[in-house]
Write a protein that holds these residues in place. Structure first.
Motif, short mmCIF file in Angstrom:
data_model
loop_
_atom_site.label_atom_id
_atom_site.label_comp_id
_atom_site.label_asym_id
_atom_site.label_seq_id
_atom_site.Cartn_x
_atom_site.Cartn_y
_atom_site.Cartn_z
N TYR A 157 0.88 -1.15 -0.01
CA TYR A 157 -0.03 -0.03 0.12
C TYR A 157 0.90 1.19 -0.06
O TYR A 157 0.85 2.17 -0.75
CB TYR A 157 -0.63 0.06 1.31
N ASN A 193 0.20 3.94 13.39
CA ASN A 193 -0.60 2.79 12.96
C ASN A 193 -0.46 2.34 11.67
O ASN A 193 -0.65 1.05 11.20
CB ASN A 193 -2.22 3.15 13.49
N PHE A 194 0.25 3.25 10.92
CA PHE A 194 0.40 2.76 9.46
C PHE A 194 1.83 3.47 9.25
O PHE A 194 1.74 4.41 8.52
CB PHE A 194 -0.43 3.35 8.46
N ARG A 198 2.30 8.45 1.81
CA ARG A 198 1.04 9.07 1.08
C ARG A 198 1.49 10.63 1.39
O ARG A 198 0.71 11.35 0.72
CB ARG A 198 0.03 8.86 2.04
N ARG A 257 -9.46 -4.51 11.30
CA ARG A 257 -8.12 -4.32 10.77
C ARG A 257 -7.16 -3.58 11.87
O ARG A 257 -7.74 -2.64 12.35
CB ARG A 257 -8.38 -3.50 9.45
N CYS A 294 -8.15 4.84 11.42
CA CYS A 294 -9.02 6.04 11.53
C CYS A 294 -10.37 5.59 10.81
O CYS A 294 -11.08 6.70 10.94
CB CYS A 294 -8.32 7.14 10.73
N SER A 307 -9.81 2.27 0.86
CA SER A 307 -8.58 3.05 0.81
C SER A 307 -7.75 2.30 -0.28
O SER A 307 -7.34 1.02 -0.22
CB SER A 307 -7.79 3.06 2.20
N PHE A 311 -8.43 10.36 -0.16
CA PHE A 311 -8.81 10.10 0.94
C PHE A 311 -8.58 11.23 2.05
O PHE A 311 -7.73 12.12 2.11
CB PHE A 311 -7.56 9.11 1.50
#
Ligand SMILES: NC(=O)c1ccc[n+]([C@@H]2O[C@H](COP(=O)([O-])OP(=O)(O)OC[C@H]3O[C@@H](n4cnc5c(N)ncnc54)[C@H](O)[C@@H]3O)[C@@H](O)[C@H]2O)c1
Ligand SMILES: O=C[C@H](O)CS(=O)(=O)O
Length: 484
Positions: free
Chosen positions: A112, A158-159, A166, A284, A290, A447, A453
């Motif tokens: 991703y 968290n990511f 991004r 997830r 979020c 996503s 987003f």
């Protein structure tokens, strides 16, 4: 320790000022394994001085970078993608070790994260302008887009890969330089990404990662006028603070903030699809995203069937260390996260909710929490008003369409929402009535790098990804040429 194939990706210094360096004070901060609590690394505890150094270096480096063609910038970004893909396993192990998510999810996050770099490498080539019809025949009106300049990014745990690329990908693609302050819980992934960018040929000081005192580093990034853009992903509370800190220098802002996502399941929904979508959205990263389902509104006609099927699916989840095969639910990020889940759960049970499964810390101890389903939730409970950020499915019952739309919109947040219905009219009219930046219809996963987003209301400003995301790192310029 972390078992990596390429040990060069386990960094204990930061790329600041064009060199990999330690804090001027020599101080460090520990990074712990989210599952075991054991220390896995030390990274520099940097502050204002190193941040000022990074900003000055970024300003210098960006002058040359913006003059490169889009194609040459894209070439380096594509090489970065190739190196990320070649090192997927090591990056995934870093993500799981410091953030806790299961390895399979971490591998997915690496892909991703890489998708944003691939996407914006090509978007760089589509930054164009326009020749307007002049109001004077002797004049020409030209509109072009230019890179903002020095940018800053502050990102969540968290990511730890995707929330960085991004921002970094569109910034570099647009011709900007960017300084990243990753979350203190997950700096290793950010440092590894920066190392791979360097190996891909990205010139020094274009991507700098600075670890350390969040308030001190963030304060300088917000206060310093050379920084023309701040992109933040994290809680609404922190976003509000950073927005205020950026006001004196009128920075361009992107804010990806908190959520309180409603899921609405109508009587006519495909039950299997709805359960699958709820599981995908709610659990997830153990409920720590979020866009996780935070409130699940189920129409009375399908309510009991959905409760029964959802409990079965939740009880099939496997809790454990994300590095272990078959684990689908890792630990929460810290003890504070457990306390918030328990606060919401106890509030609901005291106000009449019904526990269907879970509802307690997991026997594994530490920061593990049993995946939970709780029913008979009402608008008066914390689940309705606050982002739980944990593995708890809170089920509300409703009767009428207008009633549930009002419930869903009754929040200051507006990030993501989801509906499950086979009725074509509802599939159009309900998303139009929902006050959210993104709506999933018959799916819990929305996503990707192609779609914009972002949220409305107090869930943020701007959009990331998509053909709109690069505009966050560009300024528009109008030139009026008088030929008379
Ligand atoms: N909208 C999105 O895309 C998105 C994505 C991920 C997380 N989030 C939200 O983030 C929250 C959870 O993430 P979190 O706990 O990391 O958020 P957080 O706001 O606590 O931290 C996010 C980042 O901000 C930094 N930070 C915190 N206080 C700061 C300060 N005073 N000055 C400068 N930097 C500061 C942290 O070090 C971290 O790097 C949830 O609310 C979640 O919804 C939103
Ligand atoms: O937590 C927020 C992230 O933006 C989640 S997603 O991976 O982009 O859906």
């Amino acid at each position: 320790m972390i078992n990596l194939n390429n040990t060069d990706l386990l960094l204990d210094s930061c790329p600041v000022g064009g060199e990999w360096s330690h804090a001027q004070s020599g101080k460090t901060m520990s990074v712990v394994n989210a599952a075991t609590g054991q220390k896995i690394a030390e990274v520099p505890l940097m502050g204002q001085a190193e941040t000022q150094q990074a900003i000055a270096a970024a300003e210098m480096a960006q002058k040359a970078w913006k003059m490169q063609t889009a194609a040459s910038r894209a070439k380096i970004l594509h090489r970065w993608v190739s190196l990320i893909q070649e090192n997927t396993e090591d990056l995934a192990r870093l993500i799981t070790s410091e953030g806790g998510k299961p390895l399979a999810e971490a591998r997915g996050e690496v892909n991703y994260a890489a998708s944003f770099i691939s996407w914006f490498a090509e978007e760089a080539k589509r930054v164009d302008g326009v020749l307007l019809q002049p109001t004077n025949p002797d004049q020409r009106f030209i509109v072009s887009k230019q890179p903002v300049g020095v940018c800053a990014a502050i990102t969540p745990w968290n990511f730890p890969a995707a929330m960085i690329t991004r921002k970094v990908a569109p910034a570099l693609a647009a011709g900007c330089a960017i300084i990243v302050k990753p979350a203190e819980q997950t700096p290793l992934t950010a440092l590894a990404l920066a190392k791979l960018a360097e190996l891909a040929g990205l010139p020094k000081a274009l991507l700098q990662v600075i670890t350390g005192d969040a308030k001190e580093i963030g304060g300088e990034l917000c206060r310093n006028a050379t920084v023309r853009k701040l992109s933040f992903t994290g809680s609404t509370e922190t976003g509000r603070l950073l927005m205020a800190q950026c006001a004196p220098t009128i920075k361009k802002l992107s804010l990806e903030l908190g959520g309180n996502a409603p899921v609405i399941v109508f009587d006519d929904a495909d039950l299997g699809l709805a359960v699958k979508g709820i599981m995908a959205s709610k659990f997830r990263n153990s409920g720590q995203t979020c866009v996780c389902a935070n409130r699940i509104y189920v129409q009375s006609g399908i309510y009991q069937k959905l409760c029964d099927e959802l409990v079965k699916a939740v009880e099939a989840l496997k809790v454990g260390n994300g590095m272990d095969d078959g684990v689908t639910q890792g630990p929460l990020i810290n003890a504070k996260a457990i306390e918030k889940v328990e606060l919401h759960l106890n509030d609901a049970l005291q106000k009449g909710a019904t526990l269907l499964t879970g509802g307690h810390k997991h026997p594994l101890g530490g920061n593990y929490f049993a995946p939970t389903v709780v029913a008979n939730i009402t608008q008066e409970m914390r689940f309705a008003r606050e982002e739980t950020f944990g593995p708890v499915a809170a089920l509300f019952k409703f009767d009428r369409d207008d009633e549930v739309v009002n419930y869903a919109n009754d929040t200051e947040f507006g990030l993501a929402a989801y509906i499950f219905t086979q009725d074509a009219k509802r599939q159009w009219q309900i998303p139009e009535a929902l006050e959210y930046g993104m709506v999933g219809v018959n799916t819990g996963l929305i996503s990707n790098e192609v779609a914009p987003f972002g949220g409305i209301k107090q869930s943020g400003l701007g959009r990331e990804g998509s053909r709109f995301g690069i505009d966050e790192y560009l300024e528009m310029k109008y030139v009026c040429v008088n030929l008379a």
